[in-house]
Enzyme design. Structure first.
Site, mmCIF file in Angstrom:
data_model
loop_
_atom_site.group_PDB
_atom_site.id
_atom_site.type_symbol
_atom_site.label_atom_id
_atom_site.label_comp_id
_atom_site.label_asym_id
_atom_site.label_seq_id
_atom_site.Cartn_x
_atom_site.Cartn_y
_atom_site.Cartn_z
ATOM 1 N N SER A 66 0.703 -1.090 -0.214
ATOM 2 C CA SER A 66 -0.509 -0.088 -0.163
ATOM 3 C C SER A 66 0.515 1.198 -0.800
ATOM 4 C CB SER A 66 -0.712 -0.201 1.557
ATOM 5 O OG SER A 66 -2.081 -1.068 1.426
ATOM 6 N N GLU A 164 -4.442 -7.543 -5.536
ATOM 7 C CA GLU A 164 -3.789 -8.620 -5.980
ATOM 8 C C GLU A 164 -2.615 -8.443 -5.666
ATOM 9 O OE1 GLU A 164 -6.372 -7.670 -7.241
ATOM 10 O OE2 GLU A 164 -7.774 -9.846 -7.255
ATOM 11 N N LYS A 230 3.251 6.547 5.472
ATOM 12 C CA LYS A 230 2.201 5.582 4.230
ATOM 13 C C LYS A 230 2.662 4.080 4.529
ATOM 14 C CE LYS A 230 -1.280 3.696 2.874
ATOM 15 N NZ LYS A 230 -1.283 2.686 3.194
ATOM 16 N N THR A 231 1.931 3.332 4.956
ATOM 17 C CA THR A 231 2.648 1.793 5.129
ATOM 18 C C THR A 231 1.982 0.848 4.893
ATOM 19 O OG1 THR A 231 0.753 1.412 7.134
ATOM 20 C CG2 THR A 231 2.790 2.174 7.898
ATOM 21 N N GLY A 232 2.513 -0.443 4.434
ATOM 22 C CA GLY A 232 2.179 -1.558 3.496
ATOM 23 C C GLY A 232 1.743 -2.510 3.992
#
Length: 286
Positions: A66, A164, A230-232
């Site tokens: 993300s 996905e 911002k993380t993912g």
């Protein structure tokens, strides 16, 4: 001879440290790799000059997850600056447009959301459906990759949609970046003329308002420090964060940290990223 030796020592003392000569952060990263049984990629970059201060596996590929949403909203803002988009434009969508983890967009099926609201949801809450709706406005994954090429990023690529793109298969180059490329792209979006000053401020504010990054670098941030991030995350052993940090409530450096191929739990991944962040901050304060 003794005089010559002293002169050499004095000369060496005046030479700048090498790019990778930040022992404490690098020692923490090596420890994290050992404890995670995975790979860590990291870069610390000066926001003003673009100079690399610390790096580890900075040119290796890692899943974006993300964190791509910051670049996505940068592309949206570039279209706003060009007169091709408006943050106030309302986008309507249907139930079938919703994907897993859409905490904001799922509440607005009846009334829709503006482009600006979708960007806020995508960055501050990591709303996946909001990201897909925005991705459609820039030409899908191929369109976002084309935008990256236009601004000089020849490495970062987006190939799939949410969710996905979070697959993070070992050795898969799809939907990946490198820490160095992501940091350079983020710096371009926030400091160059790729975006107007107004759009730069808006993109940064969305990152400041991030509400899902608490367990990572924010958990070790000293009082009075600035952070925008911002993380993912992926269920398959990956985690990441892109952030701007600085003392005195001022953004001074870009920090990008990615993890991949680790069997560790999400809580353990969060803890390791927080530990790397703490080491960077401690070294910074010396």
């Amino acid at each position: 001879m003794r005089y010559i030796r002293l002169c050499i020592i004095s000369l060496l003392a005046t030479l700048p440290l090498a790019v990778h000569a930040s022992p404490q952060p690098l020692e923490q990263i090596k420890l994290s790799e050992s404890q995670l049984s995975g790979r860590v990629g990291m870069i610390e970059m000066d926001l003003a000059s673009g100079r690399t201060l610390t790096a580890w596996r900075a040119d290796e590929r890692f899943p974006m997850m993300s964190t791509f949403k910051v670049v996505l909203c940068g592309a949206v803002l570039a279209r706003v600056d060009a007169g091709d988009e408006q943050l106030e434009r309302k986008i309507h969508y249907r139930q079938q447009d919703l994907v897993d983890y859409s905490p904001v967009s799922e509440k607005h099926l009846a009334d829709g959301m503006t482009v600006g609201e979708l960007c806020a949801a995508a960055i501050t809450m990591s709303d996946n459906s909001a990201a897909n709706l925005l991705l459609a406005t820039v030409g899908g994954p191929a369109g976002l990759t084309a935008f990256l090429r236009q601004i000089g990023d020849n490495v970062t690529r987006l190939d799939r949609w949410e969710t996905e793109l979070n697959e993070a298969l070992p050795g898969d180059a799809r939907d990946t970046t490198t820490p160095a490329s992501m940091a350079a792209t983020l710096r371009k979006l926030l400091t160059s003329q790729r975006l107007s000053a107004r759009s730069q401020r808006q993109l940064l504010q969305w990152m400041v308002d991030d509400r899902v990054a608490g367990p990572l670098i924010r958990s070790v941030l000293p009082a009075g420090w600035f952070i925008a991030d911002k993380t993912g995350a992926s269920k398959r052993g990956a985690r990441g964060i892109v952030a701007l940090l600085g003392p005195n409530n001022k953004a001074e450096r870009i920090v990008v940290i990615y993890l991949r191929d680790t069997p560790a739990s999400m809580a353990e991944r969060n803890q390791q990223i927080a530990g790397i962040g703490a080491a960077l901050i401690e070294h910074w304060q010396r």
